[in-house]
Design a protein around this motif. Sequence first.
Motif, PDB file in Angstrom:
ATOM      1  N   ASP A 200       0.811  -1.214   0.000  1.00  0.00           N
ATOM      2  CA  ASP A 200       0.000   0.000   0.000  1.00  0.00           C
ATOM      3  C   ASP A 200       0.846   1.266   0.000  1.00  0.00           C
ATOM      4  N   PHE A 201       2.133   1.148  -0.270  1.00  0.00           N
ATOM      5  CA  PHE A 201       3.014   2.301  -0.234  1.00  0.00           C
ATOM      6  C   PHE A 201       3.454   2.688  -1.638  1.00  0.00           C
ATOM      7  N   THR A 202       3.541   3.994  -1.885  1.00  0.00           N
ATOM      8  CA  THR A 202       4.025   4.496  -3.171  1.00  0.00           C
ATOM      9  C   THR A 202       5.078   5.570  -2.933  1.00  0.00           C
ATOM     10  N   ILE A 203       5.977   5.712  -3.910  1.00  0.00           N
ATOM     11  CA  ILE A 203       6.978   6.778  -3.853  1.00  0.00           C
ATOM     12  C   ILE A 203       7.135   7.348  -5.256  1.00  0.00           C
ATOM     13  N   ALA A 204       7.134   8.665  -5.345  1.00  0.00           N
ATOM     14  CA  ALA A 204       7.288   9.364  -6.622  1.00  0.00           C
ATOM     15  C   ALA A 204       8.468  10.326  -6.514  1.00  0.00           C
ATOM     16  N   PRO A 205       9.682   9.878  -6.878  1.00  0.00           N
ATOM     17  CA  PRO A 205      10.821  10.792  -6.852  1.00  0.00           C
ATOM     18  C   PRO A 205      10.565  12.003  -7.745  1.00  0.00           C
ATOM     19  N   GLY A 206      10.946  13.157  -7.251  1.00  0.00           N
ATOM     20  CA  GLY A 206      10.677  14.410  -7.940  1.00  0.00           C
ATOM     21  C   GLY A 206       9.469  15.118  -7.375  1.00  0.00           C
TER      22      GLY A 206
END
Length: 175
Positions: free
Chosen positions: A31-37
Motif C-alpha cells: 500500500d506504499f508508493t513513492i514518486a521521486p521528484g
Amino acid sequence: MKKLILIPLLLLLCSCDVVLREDYYVFSFDDFTIAPGYDNVDFMRLVFEVRNSKDTLESKEEEKDIDVFFWNEYMGKIDIINDTKKPVSVEEATVSRFELYLDNIPFDTLKLNDIELSESVKTNCETFGGEYIQRNGYACAFGQKSHGKDNVVILYGDILALDQDKLSHLEIYVK
C-alpha cells in the motif's frame, strides 16, 4: 466591472503549471508508493527509516546516497534536494533519486505507474517501451519529461544470478 477583473484573474490562475504526482513515475509495493521528484523525506518516513546526516538543507543544496531501511533491512539509497529559495528541514526536501534493491522487499506485487512489474527486465522493457541494454548484465532505461526535468527509470538485472535477466533493483531519478 467585476467580470472584467475576474476574467484576467482566471486566466492567470489557469496558466500556472500545476504539479501533480501522476506527472512523475510512481513506484509502489503493497500500500506504499513513492514518486521521486514529487515526494519529500517526511512522506518516505511513513514507511522507511531514512538515515541522513543533516537537519537542514540550504537553497538548492543536495544530499546524496542516504541509506534507507525497511524494518531494519537495508533497502537502498536516496538523494534529496532543496528546490526552494530558502533553507528547509530535511523532512521538507524532495527525493530526487530512489534506488531500491527488490530482493529486500517482502512483498510480491511491485508496480510502476500502476503497471505490475515482471521478474524479467526484458519483459518490463517491452511493456514500458524502454531501451534494453546487454552489457555486463541486463538493464532497461526509459524516461519522460516531467515539468522541464528528465524523469528516468533504470531497471537492473541480477548479474550474480544464473538468470541475469531477473529484475534485481531499480533506480528512479529526476534531474
